[in-house]
Design a protein around this motif. Structure first.
Motif, mmCIF file in Angstrom:
data_model
loop_
_atom_site.group_PDB
_atom_site.id
_atom_site.type_symbol
_atom_site.label_atom_id
_atom_site.label_comp_id
_atom_site.label_asym_id
_atom_site.label_seq_id
_atom_site.Cartn_x
_atom_site.Cartn_y
_atom_site.Cartn_z
ATOM 1 N N PRO A 1 61.915 -17.793 72.190
ATOM 2 C CA PRO A 1 62.425 -16.577 71.646
ATOM 3 C C PRO A 1 63.186 -15.653 72.788
ATOM 4 N N VAL A 2 64.151 -14.930 72.227
ATOM 5 C CA VAL A 2 64.756 -14.045 73.268
ATOM 6 C C VAL A 2 63.880 -12.574 73.366
ATOM 7 N N HIS A 3 63.045 -12.413 74.226
ATOM 8 C CA HIS A 3 62.130 -11.196 74.390
ATOM 9 C C HIS A 3 61.881 -10.741 75.454
ATOM 10 N N PRO A 4 61.461 -9.317 75.824
ATOM 11 C CA PRO A 4 61.552 -8.923 77.122
ATOM 12 C C PRO A 4 60.353 -9.575 77.798
ATOM 13 N N HIS A 5 59.408 -9.982 77.091
ATOM 14 C CA HIS A 5 58.372 -10.556 77.836
ATOM 15 C C HIS A 5 58.193 -12.122 77.598
ATOM 16 N N VAL A 6 59.269 -12.824 77.466
ATOM 17 C CA VAL A 6 59.318 -14.169 77.288
ATOM 18 C C VAL A 6 60.369 -14.775 78.282
ATOM 19 N N LEU B 1 51.864 -12.053 78.694
ATOM 20 C CA LEU B 1 50.742 -11.259 77.927
ATOM 21 C C LEU B 1 49.303 -11.297 78.328
ATOM 22 N N SER B 2 48.727 -10.148 78.523
ATOM 23 C CA SER B 2 47.728 -9.791 79.501
ATOM 24 C C SER B 2 46.432 -10.935 78.983
ATOM 25 N N TRP C 1 52.219 -8.654 86.419
ATOM 26 C CA TRP C 1 51.996 -7.521 86.501
ATOM 27 C C TRP C 1 52.219 -7.014 84.886
ATOM 28 N N TYR C 2 51.131 -6.292 84.422
ATOM 29 C CA TYR C 2 51.316 -6.083 82.998
ATOM 30 C C TYR C 2 51.752 -4.475 82.740
ATOM 31 N N HIS C 3 52.790 -4.391 82.046
ATOM 32 C CA HIS C 3 53.079 -2.893 81.876
ATOM 33 C C HIS C 3 52.884 -2.549 80.460
ATOM 34 N N GLY C 4 52.236 -1.384 80.235
ATOM 35 C CA GLY C 4 52.142 -0.876 79.040
ATOM 36 C C GLY C 4 51.110 -1.752 78.050
#
Lengths: 138, 145
Positions: A67-72, A80-81, A133-136
Motif C-alpha cells: 500500500p502507498v501510505h505515509p507510514h508504509v 506502527l507503534s 519514531w512515532y508521531h501522533g
C-alpha cells in the motif's frame, strides 16, 4: 481459532501457506469500503519468534501490492507503534490486522513516507530492528 | 559492587516463585551456596521491554530496578481459579482458565495465569489489556485504604 471461523471483514488467513510452518503466517487484508484503499488486497506476513507473545511478531507487507501510505515503506515495513514499543501480549493477529486496516483507512492522501528512498536503502531486513519514531496517535 | 540479583537456574520468573524461601538478607550466606559458574546463556532480564540481557551485563541501576520490580510483582494478589469469576480466558496465552489454575489479579481487576503475567510484568509494568501502569494502580490502591 476465532480468526479462521469468524474473521472480521477484510481479513483472511492463507491456510495453505501456514500449514508448512506455524511460525510464519500470511494474512490477506482488503482495504475498507469508502477509503482510499477500497477494493485493494494486500498480503501481510507475520513471523513469530520464540518469545511470542511476550515479544511482538515481525509484521510487514509482502507481495506485489504494497500500500502507498505515509507510514508504509515501499519495502513493506510498517511504522506502527503497537508492532514495537506499544506491543501488548494481549494483542492478537486479528487485532494487529484490524489496526493496520484502520491505519490505512484513516489515510487522506496516498503517498510514501518522506524518507522512503533513504530508509529502504539503509534499513535492516527485519523492521523490528529499526528505531521507529512515532508521531501522533492513530 | 557486584550483582545484587542471584543467578537462578531456570528462567527469570523463577525468582518470583522462590521468593519466600530464598530471601537473602545479607547475613545468612549459607543459603546462597558457592557462586555460580560463569554462564553465557543464562536467564535474560529486560531493563526495558525490547532489551534482553543476562544478569552479568546489567548496570547497578538496572539491577535495582529489576529487584524492585520483583518485589512489587510479589505484592500483587494471586489466587486459584475456581470457575466463579467472570474471566474465562487468559488473553496472553489465549488458553481458557481451568479450575485449579494459579492466577494473578492486577489492580485494574484484569486476571491472567500467574506464569503468563509475571513473564510480561518483568518486561513492562503495565496491564496487557488496559495498558494501565501497574505501579500507579498499586499506589492508588494503597492510598485508598
Amino acid at each position: 481459532m476465532a480468526l479462521l471461523k469468524d474473521p472480521p471483514s477484510g481479513v483472511e488467513i492463507d491456510m495453505n501457506k501456514i500449514s508448512s510452518n506455524l511460525s510464519e503466517w500470511i494474512v490477506d487484508v482488503t482495504g475498507a469500503a469508502g477509503t482510499n484503499y477500497e477494493g485493494e488486497t494486500f498480503q501481510l506476513q507475520f513471523k513469530f519468534g520464540p518469545r511470542y507473545p511476550f515479544d511482538s511478531p515481525q509484521v510487514l507487507f509482502i507481495g506485489s501490492n504494497i500500500p502507498v501510505h505515509p507510514h508504509v515503506y515501499s519495502n513493506g515495513h510498517i511504522c506502527l507503534s503497537i508492532l514495537t514499543d506499544d506491543w501488548s501480549p494481549a494483542l492478537s493477529v486479528q487485532s494487529v490486522c484490524l489496526s493496520i486496516v484502520s491505519m490505512l483507512s484513516s489515510c487522506k492522501e496516498k503517498k510514501r513516507p518522506p524518507d522512503n528512498a533513504f530508509y529502504v536503502k539503509t534499513c535492516s531486513k527485519n523492521p523490528k530492528k529499526t528505531r521507529w519514531w512515532y508521531h501522533g496517535k492513530f | 559492587m557486584g550483582n545484587c540479583l542471584k543467578q537462578p537456574n531456570a528462567d527469570d520468573i523463577s525468582l518470583l516463585r522462590g521468593a519466600e524461601n530464598n530471601q537473602t538478607d545479607g547475613t545468612d550466606s549459607s543459603l546462597l551456596g558457592p557462586p555460580p559458574p560463569y554462564q553465557v546463556s543464562g536467564p535474560m532480564y529486560h531493563p526495558t521491554p525490547n532489551i534482553s540481557r543476562p544478569v552479568a551485563q546489567l548496570t547497578e541501576e538496572e539491577q535495582v530496578k529489576i529487584a524492585k520490580r520483583i518485589g512489587l510483582i510479589n505484592q500483587l494478589p494471586t489466587g486459584v481459579f475456581d470457575g466463579t469469576r467472570k474471566a474465562k480466558e487468559c488473553v496472553i496465552c489465549m488458553g481458557e482458565f481451568m479450575v485449579g489454575d494459579t492466577v494473578r489479579y492486577l489492580p485494574c481487576m484484569h486476571t491472567y495465569h500467574r506464569e503468563c503475567i509475571d513473564d510480561w510484568l518483568m518486561r513492562a509494568f503495565t496491564c496487557p489489556s488496559c495498558m494501565e501502569p501497574v505501579d500507579a494502580a498499586l499506589l492508588s490502591t494503597y492510598n485508598s485504604l
